[in-house]
Motif scaffolding. Structure first.
Motif, PDB file in Angstrom:
ATOM      1  N   MET A  91      33.088  34.378  33.990  1.00 30.26           N
ATOM      2  CA  MET A  91      34.182  35.196  33.485  1.00 30.26           C
ATOM      3  C   MET A  91      35.460  34.968  34.284  1.00 30.26           C
ATOM      4  O   MET A  91      36.560  34.910  33.727  1.00 30.26           O
ATOM      5  CB  MET A  91      33.796  36.683  33.512  1.00 30.26           C
ATOM      6  CG  MET A  91      32.702  37.068  32.538  1.00 30.26           C
ATOM      7  SD  MET A  91      32.282  38.820  32.617  1.00 30.26           S
ATOM      8  CE  MET A  91      33.829  39.540  32.059  1.00 30.26           C
TER       9      MET A  91
ATOM     10  N   GLU B 126      38.926  33.626  32.791  1.00 26.04           N
ATOM     11  CA  GLU B 126      40.183  34.349  32.955  1.00 26.04           C
ATOM     12  C   GLU B 126      41.252  33.451  33.570  1.00 26.04           C
ATOM     13  O   GLU B 126      42.422  33.503  33.178  1.00 26.04           O
ATOM     14  CB  GLU B 126      39.956  35.572  33.836  1.00 26.04           C
ATOM     15  CG  GLU B 126      39.130  36.670  33.157  1.00 26.04           C
ATOM     16  CD  GLU B 126      38.820  37.815  34.096  1.00 26.04           C
ATOM     17  OE1 GLU B 126      39.174  37.704  35.297  1.00 26.04           O
ATOM     18  OE2 GLU B 126      38.227  38.813  33.642  1.00 26.04           O
TER      19      GLU B 126
ATOM     20  N   LYS C 290      33.827  38.972  24.640  1.00 25.53           N
ATOM     21  CA  LYS C 290      33.964  39.087  26.087  1.00 25.53           C
ATOM     22  C   LYS C 290      33.710  40.520  26.542  1.00 25.53           C
ATOM     23  O   LYS C 290      33.202  40.751  27.651  1.00 25.53           O
ATOM     24  CB  LYS C 290      35.356  38.635  26.518  1.00 25.53           C
ATOM     25  CG  LYS C 290      35.576  37.142  26.357  1.00 25.53           C
ATOM     26  CD  LYS C 290      36.906  36.719  26.932  1.00 25.53           C
ATOM     27  CE  LYS C 290      37.069  35.207  26.831  1.00 25.53           C
ATOM     28  NZ  LYS C 290      38.357  34.753  27.404  1.00 25.53           N
TER      29      LYS C 290
ATOM     30  N   SER D 198      30.923  41.754  29.406  1.00 23.14           N
ATOM     31  CA  SER D 198      31.190  42.716  30.478  1.00 23.14           C
ATOM     32  C   SER D 198      30.228  43.899  30.417  1.00 23.14           C
ATOM     33  O   SER D 198      29.714  44.342  31.450  1.00 23.14           O
ATOM     34  CB  SER D 198      32.644  43.201  30.369  1.00 23.14           C
ATOM     35  OG  SER D 198      32.930  44.136  31.389  1.00 23.14           O
TER      36      SER D 198
END
Length: 296
Positions: free
Chosen positions: A40, A44, A280, A284
């Motif tokens: 992740m 990002e 996404k 999470s």
């Protein structure tokens, strides 16, 4: 003289196999969570680089637009003064329109819009993408004489093409293409998120995800595991801004007999869906649940 009693030896017990298996499971979960967090983080960082690149291209586009406007103004002044500026000749207007179209072909190439001149006018190609993933391309075949108009196209019927054309086409073709591109990119972005959600989390999504043709209304159910129990959640996402790929209205709810703590979880998930791409957001959520906590 009496002897001291012998010292007692402590009995050593071998840990049960269940302890080792539990520790191994915790280590595996921690490693998996760490790997996902690193993935992740890399995604990002990539997104930040792409956003910076987009902003750089937009600035470059604006610079090119300004240069083109100055060039057109200079050419108009060199061409002589028309007797009545309010009513230029049809030939002069056509020539300016052709020059403007040629300049736009160069400018929009940097923003996912390309085109080529045809015998009838110009054919534009609008390429779409979502967070660095290239998706579909759409075409506009346009006439530029006697006036600018759409001859044929491959734009989906539910995109408000006619409304956008009435507002911008004859007065500001650059703005027309930019707004149309925003609509198309947002549409494919919403569709892409829903498709990724169904492909990557089929075991977690309960039933079939429901949507309309424009993908600006999504309804689906999903499960969240807490210990040995699984709790169902219902979601309704509405995208009020058709030029945006994130929802403007989010409703997340659980069943009436769910524990009170799940109300906080539903609120946290709702906030996550508002600001994060759908698939996404589920990454999470799962990462948090696997670590035994609550959604951020």
């Amino acid at each position: 003289m009496p002897r001291a009693p012998p010292a007692r030896r402590c009995a050593w017990r071998r840990p049960s196999p269940g302890v080792f298996s539990h520790l191994e499971m915790l280590e595996a979960q921690a490693h998996e969570a760490s790997v996902k967090q690193e993935e992740m983080k890399q995604q990002e960082e990539k997104l930040d680089r792409l956003k910076a690149r987009v902003e750089e291209l937009r600035l470059r586009r604006d610079e090119l637009r300004a240069k083109v406007d100055l060039q057109q103004k200079g050419q108009h002044e060199k061409g002589g003064v028309v007797s009545d500026p309010a009513q230029p000749s049809a030939q002069a207007a056509l020539e300016r329109r052709i020059r403007s179209v040629k300049d736009m072909l160069q400018i929009f190439y940097l923003t996912g819009i390309s085109g080529k001149l045809t015998k009838r006018g110009v054919c534009f190609c609008i390429s779409t993408a979502f967070e660095g993933t290239y998706l579909d391309s759409y075409y506009l075949d346009m006439l530029i004489k006697p006036k600018v108009q759409i001859y044929r196209h491959s734009i989906p019927i539910f995109i408000p093409l006619e409304q956008i054309a009435r507002k911008y086409l004859e007065t500001d073709i650059r703005r027309f293409l930019a707004v149309l591109s925003d609509h198309l990119n947002a549409y494919v972005g919403r569709r892409y998120q829903a498709e990724q959600l169904q492909e990557r989390f089929p075991d977690q999504i309960e039933g079939t995800l429901q949507s309309n043709s424009l993908w600006n209304l999504l309804v689906f159910n999903y499960n969240v595991a807490r210990g040995s129990k699984t709790f169902p959640f219902s979601v309704r996402l509405r995208y009020g801004d058709l030029c945006c790929s994130l929802p403007t209205e989010v409703v997340v709810s659980s069943t009436a007999d769910a524990p009170a703590s799940l109300a906080e979880t539903a609120a946290a998930h709702s906030d996550l869906f508002r600001c994060t791409a759908l698939h996404k957001a589920f990454l999470s959520i799962n990462s948090t649940e696997e670590m035994g906590g609550r959604a951020p």
